[in-house]
Design a protein around this motif. Structure first.
Motif, PDB file in Angstrom:
ATOM      1  N   ASP A   1       0.835  -1.198   0.000  1.00  0.00           N
ATOM      2  CA  ASP A   1       0.000   0.000   0.000  1.00  0.00           C
ATOM      3  C   ASP A   1       0.871   1.249   0.000  1.00  0.00           C
ATOM      4  OD1 ASP A   1      -2.412  -1.304  -0.048  1.00  0.00           O
ATOM      5  OD2 ASP A   1      -2.759  -1.197   2.117  1.00  0.00           O
ATOM      6  N   VAL A   2       0.408   2.268  -0.692  1.00  0.00           N
ATOM      7  CA  VAL A   2       1.131   3.531  -0.767  1.00  0.00           C
ATOM      8  C   VAL A   2       0.323   4.593  -0.037  1.00  0.00           C
ATOM      9  CG1 VAL A   2       2.168   5.259  -2.276  1.00  0.00           C
ATOM     10  CG2 VAL A   2       2.101   2.862  -2.993  1.00  0.00           C
ATOM     11  N   LEU A   3       0.903   5.127   1.044  1.00  0.00           N
ATOM     12  CA  LEU A   3       0.273   6.180   1.830  1.00  0.00           C
ATOM     13  C   LEU A   3       0.946   7.504   1.504  1.00  0.00           C
ATOM     14  CD1 LEU A   3       0.052   4.357   5.295  1.00  0.00           C
ATOM     15  CD2 LEU A   3      -1.334   4.033   3.239  1.00  0.00           C
ATOM     16  N   VAL A   4       0.247   8.606   1.742  1.00  0.00           N
ATOM     17  CA  VAL A   4       0.769   9.906   1.318  1.00  0.00           C
ATOM     18  C   VAL A   4       1.979  10.340   2.133  1.00  0.00           C
ATOM     19  CG1 VAL A   4      -1.431  10.667   0.375  1.00  0.00           C
ATOM     20  CG2 VAL A   4      -0.887  11.165   2.770  1.00  0.00           C
ATOM     21  N   CYS A   5       2.145   9.772   3.325  1.00  0.00           N
ATOM     22  CA  CYS A   5       3.350   9.975   4.131  1.00  0.00           C
ATOM     23  C   CYS A   5       3.300   8.956   5.266  1.00  0.00           C
ATOM     24  CB  CYS A   5       3.451  11.422   4.637  1.00  0.00           C
ATOM     25  SG  CYS A   5       2.711  11.746   6.248  1.00  0.00           S
ATOM     26  N   PRO A   6       4.361   8.823   6.069  1.00  0.00           N
ATOM     27  CA  PRO A   6       4.337   7.815   7.128  1.00  0.00           C
ATOM     28  C   PRO A   6       3.256   8.040   8.181  1.00  0.00           C
ATOM     29  CG  PRO A   6       6.588   8.520   6.696  1.00  0.00           C
ATOM     30  CD  PRO A   6       5.689   9.452   5.940  1.00  0.00           C
ATOM     31  N   TYR A   7       2.821   9.292   8.356  1.00  0.00           N
ATOM     32  CA  TYR A   7       1.947   9.631   9.471  1.00  0.00           C
ATOM     33  C   TYR A   7       0.496   9.907   9.071  1.00  0.00           C
ATOM     34  CZ  TYR A   7       6.708  10.354  11.009  1.00  0.00           C
ATOM     35  OH  TYR A   7       8.044  10.174  11.256  1.00  0.00           O
ATOM     36  N   VAL A   8       0.261  10.234   7.806  1.00  0.00           N
ATOM     37  CA  VAL A   8      -1.103  10.408   7.302  1.00  0.00           C
ATOM     38  C   VAL A   8      -1.502   9.092   6.653  1.00  0.00           C
ATOM     39  CG1 VAL A   8      -2.623  11.681   5.754  1.00  0.00           C
ATOM     40  CG2 VAL A   8      -0.766  12.873   6.935  1.00  0.00           C
ATOM     41  N   HIS A   9      -2.299   8.317   7.338  1.00  0.00           N
ATOM     42  CA  HIS A   9      -2.596   6.958   6.889  1.00  0.00           C
ATOM     43  C   HIS A   9      -3.790   6.963   5.940  1.00  0.00           C
ATOM     44  CE1 HIS A   9      -0.417   5.705  10.829  1.00  0.00           C
ATOM     45  NE2 HIS A   9       0.408   6.110   9.887  1.00  0.00           N
ATOM     46  N   ILE A  10      -3.540   7.570   4.794  1.00  0.00           N
ATOM     47  CA  ILE A  10      -4.513   7.642   3.702  1.00  0.00           C
ATOM     48  C   ILE A  10      -3.879   7.006   2.475  1.00  0.00           C
ATOM     49  CG2 ILE A  10      -5.843   9.171   2.197  1.00  0.00           C
ATOM     50  CD1 ILE A  10      -5.990  11.151   4.515  1.00  0.00           C
ATOM     51  N   LYS A  11      -4.553   6.026   1.937  1.00  0.00           N
ATOM     52  CA  LYS A  11      -4.016   5.228   0.827  1.00  0.00           C
ATOM     53  C   LYS A  11      -4.377   5.854  -0.517  1.00  0.00           C
ATOM     54  CE  LYS A  11      -4.655   0.579  -1.182  1.00  0.00           C
ATOM     55  NZ  LYS A  11      -5.277  -0.749  -0.948  1.00  0.00           N
ATOM     56  N   ILE A  12      -3.349   5.980  -1.380  1.00  0.00           N
ATOM     57  CA  ILE A  12      -3.586   6.509  -2.729  1.00  0.00           C
ATOM     58  C   ILE A  12      -3.266   5.485  -3.814  1.00  0.00           C
ATOM     59  CG2 ILE A  12      -3.344   8.951  -2.134  1.00  0.00           C
ATOM     60  CD1 ILE A  12      -0.420   8.789  -3.059  1.00  0.00           C
ATOM     61  N   GLY A  13      -2.941   4.256  -3.410  1.00  0.00           N
ATOM     62  CA  GLY A  13      -2.665   3.220  -4.402  1.00  0.00           C
ATOM     63  C   GLY A  13      -1.946   2.038  -3.792  1.00  0.00           C
ATOM     64  N   ASN A  14      -1.577   1.088  -4.644  1.00  0.00           N
ATOM     65  CA  ASN A  14      -0.828  -0.092  -4.231  1.00  0.00           C
ATOM     66  C   ASN A  14       0.125  -0.449  -5.361  1.00  0.00           C
ATOM     67  OD1 ASN A  14      -0.341  -3.187  -4.128  1.00  0.00           O
ATOM     68  ND2 ASN A  14      -1.197  -2.746  -2.104  1.00  0.00           N
ATOM     69  N   ILE A  15       1.390  -0.700  -5.020  1.00  0.00           N
ATOM     70  CA  ILE A  15       2.405  -0.905  -6.060  1.00  0.00           C
ATOM     71  C   ILE A  15       2.189  -2.176  -6.862  1.00  0.00           C
ATOM     72  CG2 ILE A  15       4.140   0.452  -4.834  1.00  0.00           C
ATOM     73  CD1 ILE A  15       5.475  -2.207  -4.022  1.00  0.00           C
TER      74      ILE A  15
END
Length: 363
Positions: free
Chosen positions: A277-291
């Motif tokens: 899973d790809v999150l917008v940063c380590p601390y904002v746990h919002i997913k924008i995709g998956n590699i």
């Protein structure tokens, strides 16, 4: 910004650094939609039980998953093409499993990146530091919570962790890598003697000091009282001029006057979990995709299409912007393994129709 002589042996990295520098200068000192770094958590297992862990490792969250080496190699190739020049290997604690770690380093091809490890230092002895340097690691960041070893060990949940962390930084320096002392700063410790003692120690030892603001995520989820307030931020601005070795991701690293703000680096610095899973940063746990499902370019374009991550913010969204925190972080209960999906948490009007923000590939 790293510009040590050792990096001259990495011409690909130097080219990407220059490209980043030129972009920021032309963009009034702001990061904009320019790619910067990949924070990779390829395994979440850890030997410590830190009270503020943002990955929930002490709770045993997904400690047996590993990101596949071939997936890491593909990720690194795509990141390099998109101009990402920093690669931060995180955990968990990666030095728990050195054989796997060195396979990860080989897959990334460190000669293309300013590659570093973030570690608690417990297993970082002289021999390990030398091996990391030989593997083309440029920097090692070691987290320390207090110059009082009892306080540090209590926060970390294990005796002798302070001594090992202190010694680890010296092993890093002697091995020829850049030693960074990581400090988490929040309303609870800003402008305190404990905090200043850490700053003074790092300055005396001539380390770089990386400041991470406390965020209400992971083990500290919903703890609003840890967040830096206006007075705390004013104090951080003050000491930025006093301690020239201080680093924050939101600060402009090229500004010799130590005043300009680069801006929050969500999407500029992506966070990859052990399940891809790809999150917008380590601390904002919002997913924008998956590699495993999209190309990195598609994921980055998707991230920057969201106005909160595309538009400039002087504040760290995760640790300083209370409006963002209250609206998107503290109510949904997300973790790095149960992130909120961007399409679920944001309104349609928050997305731009333009889906092409990555158009400056590095060749």
């Amino acid at each position: 910004m790293p510009l040590s002589s050792s990096l001259l042996s990495k011409p690909r990295l130097v080219k990407k650094l220059r490209d980043f520098y030129n972009y920021v200068n032309k963009n009034d000192g702001k990061v904009g939609t320019k790619t910067r770094g990949i924070d990779l958590n390829f395994n979440n297992a850890c030997n410590l039980r830190c009270k503020y862990c943002f990955t929930n490792s002490p709770k045993g969250d997904h400690v047996k998953e590993y990101l596949d080496y071939s997936a890491i190699a593909k990720l690194a190739d795509e990141a390099d093409e998109l101009g990402y020049f920093e690669f931060d290997l995180q955990g968990g604690e990666l030095l728990l499993q050195p054989k796997k770690l060195f396979k990860v380093l080989e897959a990334i091809k460190p000669e293309r990146f300013y590659l570093y490890l973030t570690t608690n230092g417990y297993y970082l002895d002289k021999k390990m530091a030398e091996r990391l340097a030989e593997a083309n690691v440029s920097r090692v960041s070691v987290s320390i919570d207090s110059m009082d070893k009892k306080i540090h060990d209590e926060i970390r949940g294990r005796k002798d962790s302070w001594r090992r962390a202190i010694e680890a930084l010296e092993h890093v320096r002697k091995a020829g890598m850049d030693p960074y002392l990581n400090i988490t700063v929040g309303h609870y410790n800003a402008n305190t003697d404990h905090f200043k003692q850490l700053l003074d120690y790092s300055k005396k030892k001539r380390y770089k000091t990386l400041l991470n603001v406390a965020v209400p995520a992971g083990m500290w989820q919903k703890m609003d009282d840890i967040i830096c307030d206006d007075k705390d931020r004013e104090y951080l601005r003050k000491i930025r001029k006093e301690y020239k070795n201080l680093v924050r991701n939101v600060w402009n690293p090229f500004d010799k006057n130590h005043e300009k703000i680069l801006g929050c680096t969500t999407v500029n610095r992506l966070y990859i979990t052990p399940i891809g899973d790809v999150l917008v940063c380590p601390y904002v746990h919002i997913k924008i995709g998956n590699i495993f499902k999209q190309s990195l370019r598609e994921i980055v374009d998707n991230g920057f299409s969201i106005k909160y991550f595309r538009n400039h913010s002087d504040l760290c969204l995760a640790g300083e912007d209370k409006n963002f925190i209250n609206k998107f972080m503290t109510k949904s209960g997300q973790t790095i393994f149960k992130p909120a999906k961007a399409e679920d948490i944001f309104e349609k009007s928050d997305f731009s129709k333009n889906k092409k923000y990555v158009n400056n590939l590095i060749k």
